[in-house]
Motif scaffolding. Structure first.
Motif, PDB file in Angstrom:
ATOM      1  N   ILE A  57       0.679  -5.764  11.272  1.00  0.00           N
ATOM      2  CA  ILE A  57       0.286  -4.595  10.484  1.00  0.00           C
ATOM      3  C   ILE A  57      -0.493  -3.623  11.370  1.00  0.00           C
ATOM      4  N   ASN A  58      -1.353  -4.161  12.233  1.00  0.00           N
ATOM      5  CA  ASN A  58      -2.176  -3.310  13.089  1.00  0.00           C
ATOM      6  C   ASN A  58      -1.354  -2.597  14.155  1.00  0.00           C
ATOM      7  N   THR A  59      -0.539  -3.337  14.879  1.00  0.00           N
ATOM      8  CA  THR A  59       0.199  -2.722  15.980  1.00  0.00           C
ATOM      9  C   THR A  59       1.294  -1.785  15.493  1.00  0.00           C
ATOM     10  N   THR A  60       1.976  -2.157  14.412  1.00  0.00           N
ATOM     11  CA  THR A  60       3.057  -1.291  13.936  1.00  0.00           C
ATOM     12  C   THR A  60       2.513   0.009  13.368  1.00  0.00           C
ATOM     13  N   ALA A  61       1.358  -0.052  12.720  1.00  0.00           N
ATOM     14  CA  ALA A  61       0.786   1.181  12.168  1.00  0.00           C
ATOM     15  C   ALA A  61       0.356   2.121  13.283  1.00  0.00           C
ATOM     16  N   HIS A  62      -0.376   1.599  14.249  1.00  0.00           N
ATOM     17  CA  HIS A  62      -0.946   2.456  15.289  1.00  0.00           C
ATOM     18  C   HIS A  62       0.055   2.860  16.360  1.00  0.00           C
ATOM     19  N   TYR A  63       0.858   1.933  16.819  1.00  0.00           N
ATOM     20  CA  TYR A  63       1.738   2.211  17.953  1.00  0.00           C
ATOM     21  C   TYR A  63       3.159   2.589  17.554  1.00  0.00           C
ATOM     22  N   GLY A  64       3.455   2.625  16.271  1.00  0.00           N
ATOM     23  CA  GLY A  64       4.817   2.934  15.888  1.00  0.00           C
ATOM     24  C   GLY A  64       4.931   3.893  14.735  1.00  0.00           C
ATOM     25  N   LEU A  65       4.601   3.423  13.552  1.00  0.00           N
ATOM     26  CA  LEU A  65       4.879   4.186  12.342  1.00  0.00           C
ATOM     27  C   LEU A  65       4.066   5.467  12.231  1.00  0.00           C
ATOM     28  N   GLU A  66       2.806   5.405  12.583  1.00  0.00           N
ATOM     29  CA  GLU A  66       1.971   6.600  12.475  1.00  0.00           C
ATOM     30  C   GLU A  66       2.456   7.700  13.420  1.00  0.00           C
ATOM     31  N   LEU A  67       2.792   7.329  14.628  1.00  0.00           N
ATOM     32  CA  LEU A  67       3.308   8.308  15.585  1.00  0.00           C
ATOM     33  C   LEU A  67       4.652   8.873  15.126  1.00  0.00           C
ATOM     34  N   MET A  68       5.449   8.015  14.505  1.00  0.00           N
ATOM     35  CA  MET A  68       6.764   8.420  14.051  1.00  0.00           C
ATOM     36  C   MET A  68       6.678   9.413  12.891  1.00  0.00           C
ATOM     37  N   HIS A  69       5.705   9.228  11.997  1.00  0.00           N
ATOM     38  CA  HIS A  69       5.610  10.048  10.796  1.00  0.00           C
ATOM     39  C   HIS A  69       4.617  11.198  10.897  1.00  0.00           C
ATOM     40  N   PHE A  70       3.846  11.269  11.955  1.00  0.00           N
ATOM     41  CA  PHE A  70       2.780  12.257  12.082  1.00  0.00           C
ATOM     42  C   PHE A  70       3.262  13.693  11.848  1.00  0.00           C
ATOM     43  N   SER A  71       4.313  14.099  12.496  1.00  0.00           N
ATOM     44  CA  SER A  71       4.762  15.493  12.364  1.00  0.00           C
ATOM     45  C   SER A  71       5.289  15.782  10.960  1.00  0.00           C
ATOM     46  N   THR A  72       5.912  14.805  10.322  1.00  0.00           N
ATOM     47  CA  THR A  72       6.387  14.982   8.948  1.00  0.00           C
ATOM     48  C   THR A  72       5.217  15.144   7.995  1.00  0.00           C
ATOM     49  N   TRP A  73       4.180  14.322   8.162  1.00  0.00           N
ATOM     50  CA  TRP A  73       2.985  14.440   7.318  1.00  0.00           C
ATOM     51  C   TRP A  73       2.343  15.815   7.496  1.00  0.00           C
ATOM     52  N   THR A  74       2.261  16.256   8.737  1.00  0.00           N
ATOM     53  CA  THR A  74       1.655  17.548   9.024  1.00  0.00           C
ATOM     54  C   THR A  74       2.416  18.668   8.318  1.00  0.00           C
ATOM     55  N   SER A  75       3.729  18.655   8.451  1.00  0.00           N
ATOM     56  CA  SER A  75       4.560  19.680   7.802  1.00  0.00           C
ATOM     57  C   SER A  75       4.389  19.643   6.290  1.00  0.00           C
ATOM     58  N   GLN A  76       4.406  18.453   5.723  1.00  0.00           N
ATOM     59  CA  GLN A  76       4.259  18.306   4.278  1.00  0.00           C
ATOM     60  C   GLN A  76       2.888  18.806   3.807  1.00  0.00           C
ATOM     61  N   PHE A  77       1.838  18.408   4.509  1.00  0.00           N
ATOM     62  CA  PHE A  77       0.481  18.793   4.140  1.00  0.00           C
ATOM     63  C   PHE A  77       0.345  20.316   4.121  1.00  0.00           C
ATOM     64  N   PHE A  78       0.788  20.972   5.183  1.00  0.00           N
ATOM     65  CA  PHE A  78       0.608  22.417   5.263  1.00  0.00           C
ATOM     66  C   PHE A  78       1.607  23.203   4.417  1.00  0.00           C
ATOM     67  N   SER A  79       2.735  22.615   4.068  1.00  0.00           N
ATOM     68  CA  SER A  79       3.632  23.300   3.136  1.00  0.00           C
ATOM     69  C   SER A  79       2.979  23.375   1.758  1.00  0.00           C
ATOM     70  N   ILE A  80       2.236  22.344   1.382  1.00  0.00           N
ATOM     71  CA  ILE A  80       1.495  22.353   0.113  1.00  0.00           C
ATOM     72  C   ILE A  80       0.296  23.296   0.223  1.00  0.00           C
ATOM     73  N   ALA A  81      -0.391  23.270   1.362  1.00  0.00           N
ATOM     74  CA  ALA A  81      -1.561  24.137   1.551  1.00  0.00           C
ATOM     75  C   ALA A  81      -1.178  25.610   1.445  1.00  0.00           C
ATOM     76  N   GLN A  82       0.001  25.986   1.908  1.00  0.00           N
ATOM     77  CA  GLN A  82       0.444  27.382   1.880  1.00  0.00           C
ATOM     78  C   GLN A  82       0.617  27.894   0.452  1.00  0.00           C
ATOM     79  N   ARG A  83       0.817  27.016  -0.497  1.00  0.00           N
ATOM     80  CA  ARG A  83       0.992  27.431  -1.894  1.00  0.00           C
ATOM     81  C   ARG A  83      -0.275  28.071  -2.461  1.00  0.00           C
ATOM     82  N   ASP A  84      -1.437  27.698  -1.922  1.00  0.00           N
ATOM     83  CA  ASP A  84      -2.709  28.218  -2.419  1.00  0.00           C
ATOM     84  C   ASP A  84      -3.138  29.504  -1.721  1.00  0.00           C
ATOM     85  N   GLY A  85      -2.348  29.997  -0.839  1.00  0.00           N
ATOM     86  CA  GLY A  85      -2.689  31.234  -0.142  1.00  0.00           C
ATOM     87  C   GLY A  85      -2.370  31.131   1.329  1.00  0.00           C
ATOM     88  N   PRO A  86      -2.681  32.198   2.068  1.00  0.00           N
ATOM     89  CA  PRO A  86      -2.381  32.175   3.503  1.00  0.00           C
ATOM     90  C   PRO A  86      -3.269  31.170   4.231  1.00  0.00           C
TER      91      PRO A  86
END
Length: 124
Positions: A57-86
């Motif tokens: 659980i520790n190694t897969t989260a830190h060295y694999g899955l988190e790195l793999m999903h980081f950019s998707t999370w970022t895009s998703q987070f800021f696409s929602i943030a843009q709804r509230d204004g610039p």
């Protein structure tokens, strides 16, 4: 902003069931390979260290899955943030946190503002 409450994919436990057996094995192997590369960069011998003597659980989260999903999370987070204004984004990064942290051994950090008067200096 309505903060995202559900995050999927950062934990090997998210990949349950017999149909995911091959994928889980691949995720663990990829994480172990990333750990080996980290050891090589640190000039450590991987003997008795690889695979890491910890719960996958520790190694897969830190060295694999988190790195793999980081950019998707970022895009998703800021696409929602843009709804509230610039929303202006100053920085997004994946950083290693404290293993004693309640959020785990790594962190995704964002710097942003809704204030149009704030200017981010990319040269800092």
């Amino acid at each position: 902003m309505n903060w995202s409450l559900n995050v999927f994919g950062v934990n090997i436990i998210d990949y349950q069931g017999k149909e995911q057996t091959k994928l889980r094995a691949q995720i663990i192997e990829t994480a172990n390979e990333a750990v080996d590369k980290a050891y090589k960069m640190l000039n450590w011998d991987k003997y008795l260290r690889s695979p890491p003597p910890v719960n996958p659980i520790n190694t897969t989260a830190h060295y694999g899955l988190e790195l793999m999903h980081f950019s998707t999370w970022t895009s998703q987070f800021f696409s929602i943030a843009q709804r509230d204004g610039p929303c202006k984004v100053g920085n997004t990064e994946h950083i290693i946190g404290s293993p004693l942290s309640p959020t785990g051994a790594s962190t995704v950090a964002f710097t942003w503002t809704y204030d149009p008067e704030i200017k981010f200096n990319p040269s800092c």
